[in-house]
Design an enzyme around this catalytic site. Structure first.
Site, PDB file in Angstrom:
ATOM      1  N   GLY A 152       5.201  14.957 -27.608  1.00 53.08           N
ATOM      2  CA  GLY A 152       5.728  16.300 -27.855  1.00 53.08           C
ATOM      3  C   GLY A 152       4.617  17.311 -28.058  1.00 53.08           C
ATOM      4  O   GLY A 152       4.686  18.171 -28.934  1.00 53.08           O
TER       5      GLY A 152
ATOM      6  N   ASN B  56       4.986  12.715 -32.736  1.00 55.33           N
ATOM      7  CA  ASN B  56       5.428  14.063 -33.062  1.00 55.33           C
ATOM      8  C   ASN B  56       6.725  14.454 -32.357  1.00 55.33           C
ATOM      9  O   ASN B  56       7.447  15.319 -32.836  1.00 55.33           O
ATOM     10  CB  ASN B  56       4.299  15.045 -32.693  1.00 55.33           C
TER      11      ASN B  56
ATOM     12  N   SER C 240       3.462  19.672 -25.988  1.00 55.66           N
ATOM     13  CA  SER C 240       3.419  20.871 -25.152  1.00 55.66           C
ATOM     14  C   SER C 240       3.480  22.155 -25.990  1.00 55.66           C
ATOM     15  O   SER C 240       3.163  23.226 -25.507  1.00 55.66           O
ATOM     16  CB  SER C 240       4.550  20.843 -24.121  1.00 55.66           C
ATOM     17  N   ARG C 241       3.914  22.031 -27.248  1.00 59.35           N
ATOM     18  CA  ARG C 241       3.986  23.237 -28.080  1.00 59.35           C
ATOM     19  C   ARG C 241       3.975  22.863 -29.561  1.00 59.35           C
ATOM     20  O   ARG C 241       3.993  21.676 -29.897  1.00 59.35           O
ATOM     21  CB  ARG C 241       5.241  24.038 -27.739  1.00 59.35           C
TER      22      ARG C 241
ATOM     23  N   TYR D  14      18.821  14.670 -39.199  1.00 57.29           N
ATOM     24  CA  TYR D  14      17.380  14.933 -39.121  1.00 57.29           C
ATOM     25  C   TYR D  14      16.662  14.419 -40.380  1.00 57.29           C
ATOM     26  O   TYR D  14      15.623  13.760 -40.300  1.00 57.29           O
ATOM     27  CB  TYR D  14      17.193  16.442 -38.968  1.00 57.29           C
ATOM     28  N   ALA D  15      17.255  14.690 -41.542  1.00 59.00           N
ATOM     29  CA  ALA D  15      16.653  14.252 -42.803  1.00 59.00           C
ATOM     30  C   ALA D  15      16.607  12.729 -42.885  1.00 59.00           C
ATOM     31  O   ALA D  15      15.620  12.143 -43.349  1.00 59.00           O
ATOM     32  CB  ALA D  15      17.429  14.829 -43.986  1.00 59.00           C
ATOM     33  N   ALA D  16      17.683  12.087 -42.420  1.00 59.75           N
ATOM     34  CA  ALA D  16      17.717  10.615 -42.435  1.00 59.75           C
ATOM     35  C   ALA D  16      16.620  10.045 -41.545  1.00 59.75           C
ATOM     36  O   ALA D  16      15.908   9.109 -41.923  1.00 59.75           O
ATOM     37  CB  ALA D  16      19.085  10.114 -41.982  1.00 59.75           C
ATOM     38  N   ALA D  17      16.480  10.620 -40.365  1.00 63.56           N
ATOM     39  CA  ALA D  17      15.454  10.140 -39.428  1.00 63.56           C
ATOM     40  C   ALA D  17      14.056  10.357 -40.015  1.00 63.56           C
ATOM     41  O   ALA D  17      13.198   9.464 -39.950  1.00 63.56           O
ATOM     42  CB  ALA D  17      15.580  10.857 -38.085  1.00 63.56           C
ATOM     43  N   LYS D  18      13.839  11.524 -40.597  1.00 61.76           N
ATOM     44  CA  LYS D  18      12.505  11.843 -41.107  1.00 61.76           C
ATOM     45  C   LYS D  18      12.170  11.024 -42.360  1.00 61.76           C
ATOM     46  O   LYS D  18      11.027  10.622 -42.558  1.00 61.76           O
ATOM     47  CB  LYS D  18      12.398  13.341 -41.395  1.00 61.76           C
TER      48      LYS D  18
END
Lengths: 87, 241
Positions: free
Chosen positions: B13, B87, B15-16, B152-156
Site C-alpha cells: 500500500g 501497511n 502508492s500514497r 477496522y478496530a478489531a483488525a487493527k
C-alpha cells in the site's frame, strides 16, 4: 532411489543447511545428535532447516510429523521417507 | 552509513499516505524498497520516483497467489525482503447493527489476513539471513475503539496480538516485529470522513491537530533501525491513547 540412499542424501543436505545457515559444527551433525540439546537449535531453527530441505527435494512435511523429532536421525528418517515416496 | 544501507524493503500500500512516506523514510536510510500497490499505479510511480533504487510491485494482499508472485518478483529483482511494512489497509465503516458481513470480511481480509500472509512469506528469508524487521501499521482505533469502526478496530487490534506472538517466535533469530499505531493522520483514507466526525475526533487529540504521514513514517524508520525493541506497539497519535 532406495530409502537408504535417500537417507544418506538427506543427512548430507541437512548437515549443509545446519552448517551454512545455523553455524552448527559439521562434525556435530551425526544421526545420534540431539537437535536441541547437542546442536543448540530451537523449534524455529528446525522449521527453517526443514523448509530448506522441503524446497530442495520438493517434498512437504506436516508440523505434526515433526512434533516428536528430537535427533538428527529421526529428522532424516521422516524426510527420507517423504523423498523415497515421492521418487 | 545507515545500518539499513542496501537492505531490501517492501511496503504494501505504498502508492500514497503512510505507505508512501514509510517507503521514502526507508529509502533515505539506503533501503532498496519495493513499492507495493494494488490499483494506483500512478501513485506508486510517484512514490517510486521519491525512492532511489526502488521497484514497483503489484500486490493484492487478499490473494495468496498475488502475494506469492509479488515476493517472487522482489526476490528476483532485489533479493529477499528484510524490512517488511504491512501497511495495505482499507476502511468500510458502519455502525455494528448495520455492518454488512462483507464489510467485516473485507476489512479483516486486507488489514489482518493480508499482514499474516506477507509476514509468513517474508519470514523464511529473514530467518535465513538472521536479520529482519516486520513493521505493521495499526491504528489507535484498535486500542481505544471508535464508533462505526468495529471491523477496522478489531483488525487493527488483531495486528497487535499477531505481532507480539510473531515477535516471541523469532526473537532469538535477529528478527523483530513491531506495530506502529497512528492516530488521526491526514491521508486519502481519513480525508473522506464526514466533517462532523472528523471535527469530533480532532477535539479528542491533546495536540489539537491531525498528524502527517511523515510523522508516522518516523516511527517506521525507528522500528527498522531499532535492534532491541520487539513485540512493541509504538503509538503516534498526538496524545489520544
Amino acid at each position: 532411489m532406495g530409502s537408504a540412499d535417500s537417507n544418506k542424501e538427506i543427512l548430507e543436505a541437512l548437515r549443509e543447511v545446519l552448517v551454512d545457515r545455523l553455524k552448527v559444527e559439521a562434525e556435530a551433525v551425526t544421526p545420534q545428535a540431539n537437535l536441541f540439546d547437542d546442536l543448540g537449535l530451537d523449534s524455529i531453527d528446525l522449521m527453517s532447516a526443514v523448509m530448506a530441505i522441503e524446497e530442495r527435494f520438493e517434498i512437504e512435511v506436516s508440523d505434526a510429523e515433526l512434533e516428536n523429532v528430537t535427533t538428527v536421525g529421526e529428522a532424516v528418517e521422516i524426510l527420507g521417507a517423504k523423498v523415497a515416496a515421492s521418487a | 552509513m545507515s545500518a539499513l544501507q542496501n537492505r531490501v524493503g517492501f511496503v504494501t500500500g505504498a502508492s500514497r499516505g503512510i505507505g508512501r512516506a514509510s517507503a521514502q523514510a526507508l529509502a533515505e536510510e539506503g533501503v532498496r524498497v519495493a513499492i507495493g500497490y494494488r490499483e494506483d499505479k500512478e501513485g506508486a510511480a510517484a512514490a517510486s520516483a521519491l525512492c532511489p533504487c526502488s521497484i514497483m510491485v503489484r500486490i493484492d494482499v487478499t490473494s495468496p497467489e498475488s502475494v506469492a508472485s509479488a515476493f517472487d518478483e522482489i526476490e528476483k529483482a532485489l533479493g529477499p525482503v528484510e524490512v517488511l511494512v504491512n501497511n495495505a489497509g482499507l476502511r468500510r465503516d458502519g455502525l455494528l447493527m448495520r455492518l454488512k458481513e462483507k464489510d467485516w470480511d473485507d476489512v479483516i481480509a486486507t488489514n489482518l489476513t493480508g499482514a499474516f500472509r506477507c509476514t509468513k512469506r517474508a519470514l523464511p528469508g529473514m530467518l535465513r539471513g538472521r536479520w529482519g524487521r516486520i513493521i505493521s501499521i495499526g491504528s489507535v482505533a484498535g486500542s481505544v475503539g471508535n464508533p462505526g469502526q468495529a471491523n477496522y478496530a478489531a483488525a487493527k487490534a488483531g495486528l497487535v496480538g499477531f505481532t507480539k506472538s510473531v515477535a516471541r517466535e523469532v526473537a532469538g533469530h535477529g528478527v523483530t516485529a513491531n506495530v506502529v499505531v497512528p492516530g488521526l493522520v491526514d491521508t486519502a483514507m481519513t480525508l473522506n470522513l464526514p466533517a462532523a466526525q472528523r471535527e469530533k475526533l480532532v477535539e479528542r487529540i491533546p495536540m489539537a491537530r491531525t498528524g502527517t504521514p511523515e510523522e508516522v513514517a518516523e516511527a517506521v524508520r525507528f522500528c527498522a533501525r531499532a535492534s532491541y525493541m520487539t513485540g512493541n506497539a509504538v503509538t503516534v497519535d498526538g496524545g489520544i491513547a
